[in-house]
Design an enzyme around this catalytic site. Structure first.
Site, PDB file in Angstrom:
ATOM      1  N   ASP A  30      32.728  11.177 -29.387  1.00 29.65           N
ATOM      2  CA  ASP A  30      32.752   9.823 -29.745  1.00 29.65           C
ATOM      3  C   ASP A  30      32.146  10.162 -28.491  1.00 29.65           C
ATOM      4  OD1 ASP A  30      33.957   9.940 -32.092  1.00 29.65           O
ATOM      5  OD2 ASP A  30      35.241   9.154 -31.475  1.00 29.65           O
ATOM      6  N   GLU A 281      30.696   4.360 -39.161  1.00 28.45           N
ATOM      7  CA  GLU A 281      30.726   4.238 -37.992  1.00 28.45           C
ATOM      8  C   GLU A 281      29.874   4.346 -36.983  1.00 28.45           C
ATOM      9  OE1 GLU A 281      34.661   5.773 -38.899  1.00 28.45           O
ATOM     10  OE2 GLU A 281      33.961   8.178 -37.947  1.00 28.45           O
TER      11      GLU A 281
END
Length: 839
Positions: A30, A281
């Site tokens: 991420d 997301e």
């Protein structure tokens, strides 16, 4: 007909730069990218408190130390510093029991922030803590130094709260909303009161409409305002304006709707994307002054290598939307998707919403081509950030990705992007290697290409390249047909029959397989579909057939114990036919019949005839087929005499570093379940002798006493190749302690209902009999299943304890490791091993 060059002698070369490029890689999940305005150094901050830095976006060096505490590089005393956030989630609680879950930060330089000493300007981290798929929080920490340590400021957003006293499994956190910051916001008048729609009829959190509070992203808007986008799955993603001086949210205070009908919630803000339980997301929004658009990136699918993670793209003229894709589809999912609270439907009903930037792909290396291996590609690339580098005058998409045939190992990848004629940024096919776009000629772009169409599917399937040709008359032939056009020096217009027109650019990039600079193209259609091409230089049919012959002569196993693959095609469709000197032992299709136990091994000559156009070659390869053998105990490590294999039939274990195929580690010894045990320090492992298992019937038995439990860490690992393996895993997020297997493109999960505890001895045993698998924990069968893959089809499979090729090594004690080849122990025998560990 001109075809591929078999070697690199005539490969495309970037002027004055023909040396192979060595990339230095970092593993940061991420990744949030920032270019430090003070030093010009690039940083990525990611989940699990990992981070790396680079001066060129090519070579990365880690500067963090993960969850280490109290001397954490980013947060200092991690537990004490973030204690207020951890009161809600993320430390030794529910899904993070025994550890931490600090995820997906965004790093931002805020020149307006007022520090405690009155000075202005600070690096701000907006981090996530999480304990379940909906109980999470976002906090803020600040530092004047980009590498930290960062000091806690506040916990600003909560999710997963209830309207009643409630607790999750393995948790003592009361989820009532009064235990969040909402109570204080109501008392201070920042929001008028609690929204009853946050809850279901029985007082649970309404996750079909409201989000999981993770994945923050800070957006610097055109109007000099700051915003935060955030959220994951469930009820969608949201945006809130921030106070520039404090970094805290400006809550709307009351509910409403945007002009286009989207939710404005008094606490969560304005909904900008997704919802109703669909995968979405990792939002990342960026304002582009050149186009006057806000571009919003978001990831669909599941993050594991088989989850189909992939980046999608939308844009808007306003920071809070509405965001739409190239076809005009709104980023917020329609109400028709509503099937109730807590439902997580399949992946495919929102696949057409959003421009798909990059999904699973493989630029496949065919037999006879330059380089080695299967090619270059990604699995589950996602949760990207985006960088507009004004000094370089370049733009980049920055993501983490997993890779074909490499399990759950992930690394950061940076791709340069270019806008097409419709002002949509489109990523280039290969990772950034310093290239700059420049004028090209028709001669430069004419010829053969490996071709990828990313499509719109949300799938774990791998899209392999096919072959197309850009002909001199500007037609396209091969796997697809159509026309191509070069315009405005380097721009590409590609029209595919029965599909439509794609617009993008031609750019020379570095191909890591051939280790050469090649022409590529990337383009996007009006439907939001991205296509890529990677150019391959031409050669004669004769040269290519010779290259196929050369590679084929070394590609078959010297010894076989199971069916072997005899390739029938090679590069550019070259045909291969086979003959066998003993078809009863190895057929022309590769089927193997082993001689009976006690017989001699058989030697078979396999002759391949290779044909492409008028060019032909033949090659004969000898393969030994090993006779069957009686089963028995192939390895026993009790660690009472160091690393000795007590069977005496194979060599002792060898110490590795943090991967099965490296060195540099250290194994010590301590008191075990029976005598002495091996002690693993979390940075080391053991490589066992090759060939301990040579078929589809076997048993593995071992005792574990983990010091810590980390996801994907292996206890026992066996691999024919990096794409064909089994792993006894103390913990995964979906299967607790389990046996995990991967065979080609197929996955197998032998899951249980329990994760073994840290600090205690547990006996694990796994028994396989021709596809029937049983996994035992402390003598009790916890999993029974059929069709377990036959991974060990060679005589030289690799085996290890505590390490594999990718994941965090095991930390703790291990003892009484037994491996049986050709023997599937029965339940009473497993029970005996559990009850009598020293016999």
């Amino acid at each position: 007909m001109p075809l591929l060059i078999p070697g690199s002698a005539l490969a495309d070369e970037k002027p004055n730069d023909s040396e192979p490029i060595k990339f230095r890689n970092a593993s940061v999940h991420d990744p949030s990218v920032i270019k430090d305005p003070k030093t010009g150094t690039y940083y990525v901050f990611g989940s699990h408190i990992d981070g790396a830095k680079s001066t060129d976006l090519i070579n990365w060096d880690r500067f963090t130390n993960g969850y280490t505490t109290p001397d954490n590089k980013v947060y200092g005393d991690l537990s004490a510093n973030l204690a207020e956030s951890f009161e809600w989630a993320g430390e030794n609680d529910a899904d993070s029991k025994g550890g931490y879950a600090v995820w997906a930060p965004d790093i931002f330089w805020n020149k307006h922030y007022v520090n405690e000493d009155g000075t202005k300007g600070a690096y701000m981290i907006y981090y996530s803590v999480s304990s379940t798929y909906i109980r999470s929080a976002i906090g803020i920490a600040v530092s004047k130094n980009i590498e930290g340590p960062f000091k806690y400021v506040d916990t600003i957003m909560y999710s997963g709260f209830t309207n009643k006293e409630a607790y999750d499994q393995n948790s003592d956190v009361n989820k009532h909303w009064k235990n969040t910051n909402i109570d204080e916001l109501v008392q201070d008048g920042d929001i008028n009161k609690v929204n009853p729609n946050w809850f279901t009829e029985n007082g649970e959190y309404n996750n079909k409409l409201y989000t999981n509070a993770i994945d923050a992203n800070i957006l610097q808007a055109q109007n000099n305002k700051l915003y935060m986008t955030y959220g994951s799955w469930s009820g969608g993603t949201f945006i809130l304006e921030l106070d520039k001086k404090t970094g805290l949210p400006k809550h709307p205070g009351k509910d409403g709707k945007t002009k286009d009908g989207r939710m404005i919630d008094r606490y969560f803000g304005t909904k900008i994307a997704s919802g109703y339980g669909r995968s979405a997301e990792g939002t990342y929004a960026v304002y582009d002054k050149e186009t006057d658009y806000y571009y919003l990136y978001i990831t669909y699918g599941g993050l594991a290598s088989d989850g189909g993670y992939q980046m999608r793209q939308f844009r808007s003229k306003n920071p809070d939307g509405p965001y739409v894709d190239a076809k005009g589809n709104p980023a917020v999912f329609p109400e028709s998707f509503d099937i109730g609270v807590g439902n997580f439907p399949g992946n495919d009903d929102h696949k057409d919403i959003g421009n798909k930037m990059i999904g699973n792909f493989l630029f496949k290396r065919d037999l006879g081509e330059p380089g080695t291996g299967s090619g270059v590609g990604y699995l589950s690339p996602g949760h990207n950030s985006y960088l507009i580098d004004k000094k370089l005058d370049k733009e980049f998409i920055v993501t983490h990705t997993r890779f074909p045939e490499q399990g759950e190992m992930h690394e950061v990848r940076v791709h340069q992007t270019f806008k097409n004629r419709d002002k949509w940024p489109v990523p280039t096919p290969y990772r950034y290697a310093g290239e700059t776009i420049e004028k090209v000629s028709k001669a430069d772009v004419t010829g053969d290409y490996k071709y990828i169409n990313h499509g719109k599917e949300i799938t774990g399937d791998l899209t392999e390249s096919t072959w197309i040709k850009f002909n001199k008359d500007q037609t396209i032939s091969g796997a697809v047909t159509g026309t191509w056009k070069l315009y405005d020096d380097y721009r590409a217009k590609v029209t595919i029959d029965n599909e439509g027109t794609y617009d993008g650019v031609f750019i020379r990039q570095y191909d890591p397989v051939s280790q050469s600079w090649v022409m590529t193209f990337s383009a996007m259609s009006g439907e939001g579909v991205v296509i890529w091409g990677s150019h391959v230089k031409a050669s004669s049919d004769k040269d290519l057939v010779k290259a196929i012959k050369q590679e084929l002569s070394t590609s078959l196993p010297s010894t076989a114990i199971s069916d072997i693959t005899l390739p029938k095609t090679a590069a550019r469709g070259a045909e291969i036919t086979w003959e066998s000197s003993h078809p009863e032992i190895i057929s022309a299709e590769g089927s193997v019949t082993r001689p009976a136990p006690g017989s001699e091994d058989a030697v078979v000559d396999l002759t391949a005839a290779i044909k492409l156009g008028n060019a032909t070659e033949t090659v004969t390869i000898s393969v030994t087929v090993a006779a069957k053998s009686e089963g028995g105990l192939s390895a026993f490590y009790d660690f009472n005499n160091g690393l000795e294999n007590r069977t005496g039939t194979k060599e002792e274990a060898a110490v590795t570093g943090n991967r099965l195929n490296n060195t540099g580690g250290e194994i010590t010894f301590a008191e075990g379940i029976a005598g002495q045990a091996a002690k693993f320090d979390g940075n080391s492992g053991l490589r066992l002798a090759n060939g301990l298992i040579t078929g589809d019937t076997y048993t593995v038995s071992l005792w574990l006493k983990p010091e810590q439990i980390t996801e994907f860490t292996t206890a026992f690992f066996g691999a024919r190749t990096s794409n064909n393996w089994i792993s006894i895993v103390p913990k995964t997020s979906w299967g607790n302690t389990m046996v995990w297997a991967h065979d080609g493109d197929a996955w197998y999960d032998a899951v249980t209902d329990k994760t073994i505890p840290a600090g205690e001895w547990t006996h694990l045993a796994f028994s396989v009999n021709e596809g029937k698998a049983v996994f035992y924990m402390n003598g009790e069968a916890k999993y029974t299943g059929e069709n377990f893959p036959n991974v060990f089809t060679t005589v030289d499979a690799a085996f290890g304890l505590g390490v594999n090729y990718w994941d965090t090594p095991y930390k703790g004690l291990m003892d009484e490791v037994r491996v049986y080849d050709g023997v599937s122990l029965q339940a009473e025998e497993i029970q005996s091993l559990y009850e009598n560990p020293n016999k």
